[in-house]
Design a protein around this motif. Structure first.
Motif, mmCIF file in Angstrom:
data_model
loop_
_atom_site.group_PDB
_atom_site.id
_atom_site.type_symbol
_atom_site.label_atom_id
_atom_site.label_comp_id
_atom_site.label_asym_id
_atom_site.label_seq_id
_atom_site.Cartn_x
_atom_site.Cartn_y
_atom_site.Cartn_z
ATOM 1 N N PRO A 197 -0.334 -6.260 4.497
ATOM 2 C CA PRO A 197 -0.297 -7.510 4.195
ATOM 3 C C PRO A 197 -0.956 -8.092 3.156
ATOM 4 C CG PRO A 197 -0.971 -7.772 6.380
ATOM 5 C CD PRO A 197 -0.919 -6.256 5.961
ATOM 6 N N ARG A 198 -0.520 -9.394 2.669
ATOM 7 C CA ARG A 198 -1.434 -10.247 1.809
ATOM 8 C C ARG A 198 -2.647 -10.684 2.501
ATOM 9 N NH1 ARG A 198 1.680 -10.926 -2.684
ATOM 10 N NH2 ARG A 198 3.766 -10.656 -2.809
ATOM 11 N N GLY A 199 -3.633 -10.578 1.891
ATOM 12 C CA GLY A 199 -4.773 -11.140 2.491
ATOM 13 C C GLY A 199 -5.448 -10.121 3.331
ATOM 14 N N SER A 200 -5.086 -8.859 3.328
ATOM 15 C CA SER A 200 -5.575 -7.873 3.971
ATOM 16 C C SER A 200 -6.873 -7.203 3.639
ATOM 17 C CB SER A 200 -4.520 -6.709 4.509
ATOM 18 O OG SER A 200 -4.064 -6.100 3.417
ATOM 19 N N GLY A 201 -7.245 -7.302 2.414
ATOM 20 C CA GLY A 201 -8.354 -6.959 1.789
ATOM 21 C C GLY A 201 -7.970 -5.732 0.580
ATOM 22 N N LYS A 202 -6.758 -5.623 0.554
ATOM 23 C CA LYS A 202 -6.496 -4.479 -0.510
ATOM 24 C C LYS A 202 -7.251 -4.743 -2.057
ATOM 25 C CE LYS A 202 -2.018 -4.982 -0.374
ATOM 26 N NZ LYS A 202 -1.875 -6.265 0.431
ATOM 27 N N THR A 203 -7.065 -5.877 -2.456
ATOM 28 C CA THR A 203 -7.510 -6.182 -3.814
ATOM 29 C C THR A 203 -9.021 -5.985 -3.825
ATOM 30 O OG1 THR A 203 -5.432 -7.510 -4.377
ATOM 31 C CG2 THR A 203 -7.473 -7.951 -5.487
ATOM 32 N N THR A 204 -9.709 -6.710 -2.819
ATOM 33 C CA THR A 204 -11.077 -6.549 -2.580
ATOM 34 C C THR A 204 -11.555 -5.266 -2.519
ATOM 35 O OG1 THR A 204 -10.910 -8.710 -1.338
ATOM 36 C CG2 THR A 204 -13.163 -7.534 -1.236
ATOM 37 N N LEU A 205 -10.857 -4.316 -1.673
ATOM 38 C CA LEU A 205 -11.334 -3.179 -1.978
ATOM 39 C C LEU A 205 -11.219 -2.318 -3.311
ATOM 40 C CD1 LEU A 205 -12.352 -0.438 -0.548
ATOM 41 C CD2 LEU A 205 -9.843 0.009 0.147
ATOM 42 N N LEU A 206 -10.003 -2.601 -3.996
ATOM 43 C CA LEU A 206 -9.931 -2.139 -5.227
ATOM 44 C C LEU A 206 -11.116 -2.669 -6.384
ATOM 45 C CD1 LEU A 206 -7.389 -0.917 -4.445
ATOM 46 C CD2 LEU A 206 -6.399 -1.625 -6.567
ATOM 47 N N ARG A 207 -11.524 -3.698 -6.146
ATOM 48 C CA ARG A 207 -12.525 -4.367 -6.869
ATOM 49 C C ARG A 207 -13.963 -4.000 -6.686
ATOM 50 N NH1 ARG A 207 -10.826 -8.543 -10.032
ATOM 51 N NH2 ARG A 207 -12.893 -9.986 -9.781
ATOM 52 N N CYS A 208 -14.199 -3.821 -5.383
ATOM 53 C CA CYS A 208 -15.416 -3.185 -5.315
ATOM 54 C C CYS A 208 -15.629 -1.723 -5.619
ATOM 55 C CB CYS A 208 -15.494 -2.972 -3.675
ATOM 56 S SG CYS A 208 -16.148 -4.728 -2.940
ATOM 57 N N LEU A 209 -14.261 -0.827 -5.389
ATOM 58 C CA LEU A 209 -14.415 0.437 -5.798
ATOM 59 C C LEU A 209 -14.480 0.498 -7.268
ATOM 60 C CD1 LEU A 209 -11.763 2.189 -3.647
ATOM 61 C CD2 LEU A 209 -14.072 2.420 -3.513
#
Length: 272
Positions: free
Chosen positions: A57-69
């Motif tokens: 869901p939104r806010g689960s960390g998906k974008t943050t993971l992609l941005r770290c990778l």
């Protein structure tokens, strides 16, 4: 600190991360960065040419993971490797060069430059890298044709629909035939038919050119195009969310980078 040789990522993983922690608003590279947690001990390995869907869901960390990778963000703890190169130890300039030369990115907003023509927007990664005007234009127009918007090459973005603009953004992400494309909710603003076209072009390009794709999405139909999917919830793999810190080997299938995590350090592995 660079991991010792025996902790280097597997040879068949183009992207590999171990026990990545990131807190929004926290100080980078601190053990107790303040702010809300974005990722809590996430580990993942992605093979060359694989399409991996990161769901949740939104806010689960998906974008943050992609941005770290992708090197946009530096983890406060943990490691990120690309082709056995430690991204987490790179300086800002080196990470920017890596994103420019080896990665493509498409998000939910096309972010086209209104003063440039459509083909110039699509060709921008090549032009910035020093490719000739002719070479960049030919490559950009080829991708625009594949996305059925070649007729708009000389128009300005302001004359395009949102769906057409998103196709230009995809052409821009693919124009250099990068090693990895990070696709962060690229179909979110699109209707079903447009979503299907965008995903079909992305997956076809990935298969034919050996491009690795990380697709962040909360849409089940979009995730279905991937070879494999992992689900995040509250910055952890969904299976571990709400159950406290996961220990080594808790991940799907066991093994993987989490098994080598130091004692006491949270590591939720997403590796197959």
């Amino acid at each position: 600190m660079v991991a010792p040789p025996d902790n280097a990522p597997p040879d068949d993983d183009v992207l590999w991360a171990r026990s990545v922690h990131y807190s929004h608003g926290g100080s980078a590279r601190t053990k107790s960065g303040a702010g809300s947690p974005g990722l809590i001990g996430v580990s993942v390995g992605v093979r060359q040419g694989e399409i991996l869907a990161v769901t949740g869901p939104r806010g689960s960390g998906k974008t943050t993971l992609l941005r770290c990778l992708s090197g946009h963000l530096v983890p406060e703890q943990g490691e990120v490797w690309f082709n056995s190169v430690p991204v987490h130890t790179m300086g800002a300039t080196a990470r920017e060069r890596l994103r420019r030369d080896r990665f493509g990115w498409i998000g939910p907003d096309p972010l086209l430059l209104p003063e440039l023509k459509v083909w110039e927007n699509a060709a921008l990664p090549l032009l910035v890298s020093g490719a000739s005007h002719r070479t960049a234009k030919a490559a950009a127009c080829e991708w625009l044709d594949r996305l059925d918007i070649g007729a708009f090459a000389r128009k300005r973005p302001g004359s395009l629909t949102r769906a057409e603009s998103q196709r230009v953004a995809l052409a821009r992400a693919l124009v250099k035939e990068p090693s990895v494309v990070f696709a962060d909710e690229p179909t979110a603003p699109l209707h079903r038919a447009e979503r299907a076209l965008l995903l079909r072009t992305l997956t076809t390009a990935a298969r034919s050119h050996g491009i690795t794709v990380l697709l962040a999405t909360h849409d089940e139909e979009s995730a279905a195009v991937a070879d494999r999917s992992v689900e995040l919830l509250d910055g952890r793999p969904a299976a571990h969310a709400g159950s406290g810190a996961g220990g080594p080997g808790d991940a799907d299938g066991g093994g993987g980078p989490a098994d080598e995590t130091p004692e006491g350090q949270t590591a939720c592995s997403l590796s197959a």
